[in-house]
Design a protein around this motif. Structure first.
Motif, PDB file in Angstrom:
ATOM      1  N   SER A  19      -2.584   0.953  -4.881  1.00 21.33           N
ATOM      2  CA  SER A  19      -2.037  -0.476  -3.930  1.00 21.33           C
ATOM      3  C   SER A  19      -0.787  -0.800  -5.501  1.00 21.33           C
ATOM      4  O   SER A  19      -0.932  -0.110  -6.539  1.00 21.33           O
ATOM      5  CB  SER A  19      -2.677  -1.487  -3.684  1.00 21.33           C
TER       6      SER A  19
ATOM      7  N   HIS B 196       1.025  -0.708   0.118  1.00 21.25           N
ATOM      8  CA  HIS B 196      -0.250  -0.445   0.114  1.00 21.25           C
ATOM      9  C   HIS B 196       0.670   1.019   0.103  1.00 21.25           C
ATOM     10  O   HIS B 196       1.675   1.168   0.803  1.00 21.25           O
ATOM     11  CB  HIS B 196      -1.069  -0.514   1.347  1.00 21.25           C
TER      12      HIS B 196
ATOM     13  N   SER C 135       1.284   0.325   6.212  1.00 19.44           N
ATOM     14  CA  SER C 135       1.214  -1.155   6.649  1.00 19.44           C
ATOM     15  C   SER C 135      -0.347  -1.575   5.958  1.00 19.44           C
ATOM     16  O   SER C 135      -0.756  -2.866   5.340  1.00 19.44           O
ATOM     17  CB  SER C 135       1.090  -1.075   7.336  1.00 19.44           C
ATOM     18  N   ASP C 136      -1.434  -0.975   5.403  1.00 23.45           N
ATOM     19  CA  ASP C 136      -2.361  -1.417   5.127  1.00 23.45           C
ATOM     20  C   ASP C 136      -3.608  -0.255   4.154  1.00 23.45           C
ATOM     21  O   ASP C 136      -2.662   0.978   4.031  1.00 23.45           O
ATOM     22  CB  ASP C 136      -2.937  -2.219   5.864  1.00 23.45           C
ATOM     23  N   GLU C 137      -4.421  -0.247   3.932  1.00 20.41           N
ATOM     24  CA  GLU C 137      -5.007   0.527   3.300  1.00 20.41           C
ATOM     25  C   GLU C 137      -5.661   1.517   4.268  1.00 20.41           C
ATOM     26  O   GLU C 137      -5.722   3.004   3.893  1.00 20.41           O
ATOM     27  CB  GLU C 137      -6.189   0.065   2.520  1.00 20.41           C
ATOM     28  N   ASN C 138      -6.024   1.223   5.613  1.00 27.58           N
ATOM     29  CA  ASN C 138      -6.433   2.262   6.195  1.00 27.58           C
ATOM     30  C   ASN C 138      -5.364   3.005   6.907  1.00 27.58           C
ATOM     31  O   ASN C 138      -5.327   4.414   6.683  1.00 27.58           O
ATOM     32  CB  ASN C 138      -6.644   2.009   7.787  1.00 27.58           C
TER      33      ASN C 138
END
Ligand code: C5P
Length: 307
Positions: free
Chosen positions: A297, A168, A272-275
């Motif tokens: 991404s 991401h 680390s992630d989408e959020n």
């Protein structure tokens, strides 16, 4: 009437850009680990009475509409090779920042090449298309291929790189671009000033990082964050010192890694992630250190016919 052909091609970030010394031909040998990301330009090719380029999108006014445009040069190169007239209207729907270090022009070239190839039914092999891409620019072959790849030579000699999982990213788009040749020149100048030399004869060959390739293969974002590097970053920061504020704003908002994308001035942040990516993007936008910030991404596919 022949139906238009629409091709989409991705932007890239260089997760490693190891720059060797200046070669006699004016290029630098690279160990360039490309990762295609999900920001795309779309090129529509329609038969016309002559070669014509139009562009739309927020940065459309910065896109050259003459034969200096890489998409136009792609159409001309393919037509020349097959003895055809490049009578085509290429419309570029631009979403990739212009002169941003994300290979937007290369994406347009790869997309135009694939679109014209499909429209004209040339039957060119993948190898021939890659050959034309390499003539057009160092990053163009990768825009055709997508995914992840190691670029050797001036970046045009590609070896596939395996990726596991999704990474991401956030991209902070700057106001105004940076010219790639100027950033390479500044890199040479800084190296010479530091006494390490700057020519290919003086500097070691650039090598890919084994830790970085392993992180891509296993889809390990924290390991990737610890391994990213860009030898053009110091030069981009020297030419555009305010980018340091952008990098700092993203890091303070929780980005796992912050680096200049290619020759800049776009800054890339691994999340680390989408959020987490959304949090970083919002913080970058409210920091006032960039024009806008985009989340996306990777890896993304290379140039693809979508209509
Ligand atoms: O290949 P491309 O047209 O994208 O390169 C633009 C410029 O960037 C080159 O003329 C050169 O100044 C610089 N460059 C370089 N070494 C590379 C790729 C690009 O010095 N490997």
């Amino acid at each position: 009437m022949t139906a238009p052909v629409i091709v989409r091609a991705p932007a890239k970030v260089n997760v490693q850009l190891a720059v060797g010394g200046l070669r006699p031909d004016g290029f630098h040998d690279l160990a360039n680990v490309f990762l295609a990301v999900g920001l795309y330009d779309e090129v529509t090719a329609t038969p016309a009475d002559r070669l014509r380029i139009t562009a739309s999108g927020p940065d459309a006014d910065q896109v050259p509409l003459d034969e200096g445009n890489l998409a136009a040069r792609a159409a001309l190169a393919l037509a020349r090779r097959y003895g055809l007239a490049a009578d085509v209207h290429l419309h570029i729907a631009k979403d990739i920042p212009v002169a941003g270090g994300m290979a937007g022009g290369s994406a347009d070239a790869a997309a135009a090449l694939l679109a014209c190839d499909t429209l004209w039914g040339t039957g060119a092999s993948r190898a021939e298309l890659l050959d034309i891409c390499a003539e057009l620019g160092s990053d163009v072959p990768f825009s055709l291929v997508g995914g992840a790849a190691l670029g050797r030579g001036r970046g045009e000699l590609l070896e596939p790189v395996e990726t596991g999982g999704t990474f991401h990213w956030v991209f902070a788009v700057a106001d105004g671009g940076l010219a790639t040749p100027a950033v390479y020149r500044e890199c040479d100048r800084l190296r010479e000033a530091s006494g390490q030399g700057f020519t290919a004869a003086e500097l070691p060959d650039p090598e890919p990082s084994a830790a970085l390739l392993a992180a891509l293969r296993t889809g390990d974002a924290s390991a990737l964050a610890g391994a990213v590097s860009n030898d053009l970053q110091a030069a981009a920061l020297s030419l555009r010192p305010a980018l340091a504020d952008t990098l700092r704003a993203g890091t303070q908002a929780g980005a796992m890694a912050a680096l200049v994308s290619g020759s800049g001035p776009t800054c890339a942040f691994l999340a680390s992630d989408e959020n987490a990516a959304k949090v970083v993007a919002d913080a970058l936008i409210s920091s006032g250190t960039c024009r806008t910030a985009r989340t996306t991404s990777a890896p993304a596919p290379g140039a693809t016919v979508v209509g």
